[in-house]
Structure formats: structure tokens, C-alpha cells
Design a protein around this motif. Structure first.
Motif, PDB file in Angstrom:
ATOM      1  N   ASP A   1       0.862  -1.173   0.000  1.00 49.03           N
ATOM      2  CA  ASP A   1       0.000   0.000   0.000  1.00 49.03           C
ATOM      3  C   ASP A   1       0.901   1.226   0.000  1.00 49.03           C
ATOM      4  O   ASP A   1       2.113   1.119   0.188  1.00 49.03           O
ATOM      5  CB  ASP A   1      -0.938  -0.017   1.214  1.00 49.03           C
ATOM      6  CG  ASP A   1      -0.155  -0.064   2.513  1.00 49.03           C
ATOM      7  OD1 ASP A   1       0.570   0.908   2.806  1.00 49.03           O
ATOM      8  OD2 ASP A   1      -0.253  -1.076   3.232  1.00 49.03           O
ATOM      9  N   GLY A   2       0.287   2.372  -0.210  1.00 54.50           N
ATOM     10  CA  GLY A   2       1.076   3.600  -0.326  1.00 54.50           C
ATOM     11  C   GLY A   2       1.919   3.882   0.905  1.00 54.50           C
ATOM     12  O   GLY A   2       3.049   4.346   0.794  1.00 54.50           O
TER      13      GLY A   2
ATOM     14  N   SER B   1       7.333  -1.137  -6.459  1.00 50.74           N
ATOM     15  CA  SER B   1       6.565  -0.012  -7.023  1.00 50.74           C
ATOM     16  C   SER B   1       7.367   0.788  -8.042  1.00 50.74           C
ATOM     17  O   SER B   1       6.846   1.737  -8.633  1.00 50.74           O
ATOM     18  CB  SER B   1       6.108   0.921  -5.897  1.00 50.74           C
ATOM     19  OG  SER B   1       7.177   1.760  -5.451  1.00 50.74           O
TER      20      SER B   1
END
Ligand code: HEC
Length: 118
Positions: A23-24, A114
């Protein structure tokens, strides 16, 4: 080689490094941990101006790679294990073992995953 890796990864602390879905927040923590732990001494880290070490490969497109160091499947759990203890997975690797918390390892793996080419 990959067969023997599977045996290795069923060993001791692989289960501890089972990352949650990225997740971010994890990605942001991972970037911060990579800077704090000095990965830039040996690697160009995207978005980090200094240091920009050239001992190992630039990590800029790690999310696009099929393999880690050309030899291990680029999966989040394996990547988390690798960033903390590369010589355990690739004996003789010039990437040193870098003691860190489980969460740092999984966050760094989330961040690396990412990173994609523009
Ligand atoms: C002392 C130098 C050094 C430090 C510090 C270092 N690395 Fe490395 N790293 C290397 C070298 C050398 C390789 C190439 C290893 C190989 O091919 O066996 C490598 C390979 C890698 C790879 C695989 C790259 C690819 O193209 O497949 C990743 C991911 C990685 N390092 C992440 C990190 C992270 C994250 C940190 C900080 C926690 C870190 N490294 C700290 C030297 C270093």
C-alpha cells in the motif's frame, strides 16, 4: 538453482517476511528505510540525489524485473529476504547482509516493487 532456492526459502525466517499487499504507506516507509539504511552507498535510488553509489545496479526499475540479481524470482517475499540477507540466498553475492527489522525488509520490498520505468 531455483529448485534449491525453494528449499532455502522454506527455512527459518522466510515466513516472517510475508509482506502484506503493498500500500502507499508501506511504499513510503520502504523508501525512507532504504535511505536510512544506506542503500544509496552502493545503488542509485530513484528520487535520491545523494549518495548515488555504483557498486550495485541502479534500483530504478526493480518493479519491472523478472529476476533479482538475475537469479531469483522477483516476488515480494523473496525480495524482502534478499534485501536483508542476500548472501543467504546467493552465496558469494557482493551484496552484503544488512541487519534490519522485518518491517523494514517488507516495506523496502514494497517500495522496490513499485519502481517502474516511466
Ligand atoms: C556494500 C554495497 C551494497 C549495499 C550497501 C547494498 N547493496 Fe544491494 N547490491 C549490491 C551488489 C554488489 C548487488 C549485485 C549482487 C549480485 O548480482 O549478486 C546488489 C543487488 C541488489 C538488488 C538486486 C538488483 C537487481 O538488479 O536485480 C537489490 C534489489 C538490492 N541490491 C537492494 C538493496 C537495498 C534495498 C539495500 C539497502 C537495504 C542495498 N541493496 C544495499 C551492493 C550493495
Amino acid at each position: 538453482m531455483i529448485g534449491s532456492m525453494a528449499v532455502l526459502l522454506t527455512g527459518c525466517d522466510a515466513a516472517a517476511l510475508r509482506p502484506a499487499a503493498a500500500d502507499g504507506a508501506a511504499i513510503a516507509r520502504g523508501r525512507e528505510a532504504a535511505v536510512r539504511l544506506g542503500c544509496g552507498a552502493c545503488h542509485v535510488l530513484p528520487g535520491v540525489d545523494w549518495p548515488r553509489g555504483r557498486v550495485g545496479p541502479a534500483l530504478s526499475e526493480m518493479g519491472d524485473r523478472a529476476l533479482i540479481a538475475g537469479r531469483l524470482p522477483n516476488r515480494p517475499d523473496i525480495l524482502a529476504h534478499f534485501v536483508r540477507d542476500a548472501p543467504a540466498l546467493l552465496p558469494g553475492s557482493a551484496m552484503p547482509a544488512l541487519p534490519m527489522r522485518d518491517r523494514d525488509a517488507t516495506d523496502i520490498a514494497a517500495w522496490l516493487g513499485s519502481l517502474h520505468a516511466d
